[in-house]
Design an enzyme around this catalytic site. Structure first.
Site, short mmCIF file in Angstrom:
data_model
loop_
_atom_site.label_atom_id
_atom_site.label_comp_id
_atom_site.label_asym_id
_atom_site.label_seq_id
_atom_site.Cartn_x
_atom_site.Cartn_y
_atom_site.Cartn_z
CD GLU A 31 0.38 -4.62 -5.95
OE1 GLU A 31 0.30 -4.03 -7.20
OE2 GLU A 31 0.68 -4.00 -4.99
CE1 TYR A 90 -5.65 -3.91 -9.98
CE2 TYR A 90 -7.35 -2.32 -8.89
CZ TYR A 90 -6.23 -2.61 -9.92
OH TYR A 90 -6.06 -1.66 -10.95
CD GLU A 123 3.34 -7.51 5.99
OE1 GLU A 123 3.11 -7.73 4.84
OE2 GLU A 123 3.08 -6.33 6.57
N1 THU Z 1 1.28 -4.37 1.61
C1 THU Z 1 2.09 -5.38 1.97
O1 THU Z 1 2.65 -6.34 1.19
N2 THU Z 1 2.18 -5.42 3.45
C2 THU Z 1 1.64 -4.48 4.18
O2 THU Z 1 1.70 -4.44 5.62
C3 THU Z 1 0.90 -3.55 3.65
C4 THU Z 1 0.55 -3.53 2.28
C5 THU Z 1 1.35 -4.46 0.08
C6 THU Z 1 -0.13 -4.90 -0.53
C7 THU Z 1 -0.23 -4.10 -1.91
O3 THU Z 1 0.60 -5.17 -2.66
C8 THU Z 1 0.61 -3.12 -1.65
O4 THU Z 1 1.25 -3.19 -0.59
C9 THU Z 1 -0.41 -1.87 -1.56
O5 THU Z 1 -1.30 -1.82 -0.68
#
Ligand code: THU
Length: 134
Positions: free
Chosen positions: A44, A48, A55
């Protein structure tokens, strides 16, 4: 290499996630057509919108090792009671490097996971085949 090994690898890499804002740590493990495993976690950012999904990290890791063919992928969330389903953008990222029958495994633990094909999660998808003869 079994699905269980891939799930373990996904949980291991999820520990590396940088998720101070959502506190939602995600791990992904790709198995390529060559049988190699590549993992990634979410990263992150204080801005944002710059955040990267697990993935996406795993896809980059795969490419950096000169591999381009996803055979299957596992996605997990740390301390999470749900199966983590890839976001829409990541479904499209996977689509770039995976055939439509690629299994996507969403795991709560090494023994508890559900599986759907890429085609089920991203029907009528746009993919590289549309650009093949351009
Ligand atoms: N997130 C992922 O890394 N992969 C997903 O398939 C769903 C969401 C992450 C993005 C963000 O850092 C956190 O989960 C909350 O959305």
């Amino acid at each position: 290499m079994s699905i269980e090994n891939m799930i373990e690898a996904a949980f291991d890499i999820a520990e590396c996630a940088y998720a101070p804002y959502s506190k939602f740590k995600v791990g992904a493990c790709i198995k390529t057509a060559n049988g190699k495993l590549y993992t990634g976690c979410n990263v992150e950012n204080a801005s944002y919108g710059l955040s990267t999904c697990a993935e996406a990290s795993a896809v980059i890791e795969m490419l950096c090792h000169k591999e381009q063919a996803i055979a299957k992928i596992v996605i997990v969330g740390l301390d999470c009671d749900d199966y983590i389903s890839p976001c829409g953008a990541c479904r499209q990222r996977i689509r770039e490097f995976a055939p439509l029958d690629t299994p996507i495994h969403m795991a709560k633990s090494t023994t508890d996971y559900i599986t759907h094909t890429l085609e089920a999660l991203l029907p009528l998808s746009f993919g590289p085949q549309f650009l093949e003869n351009k």
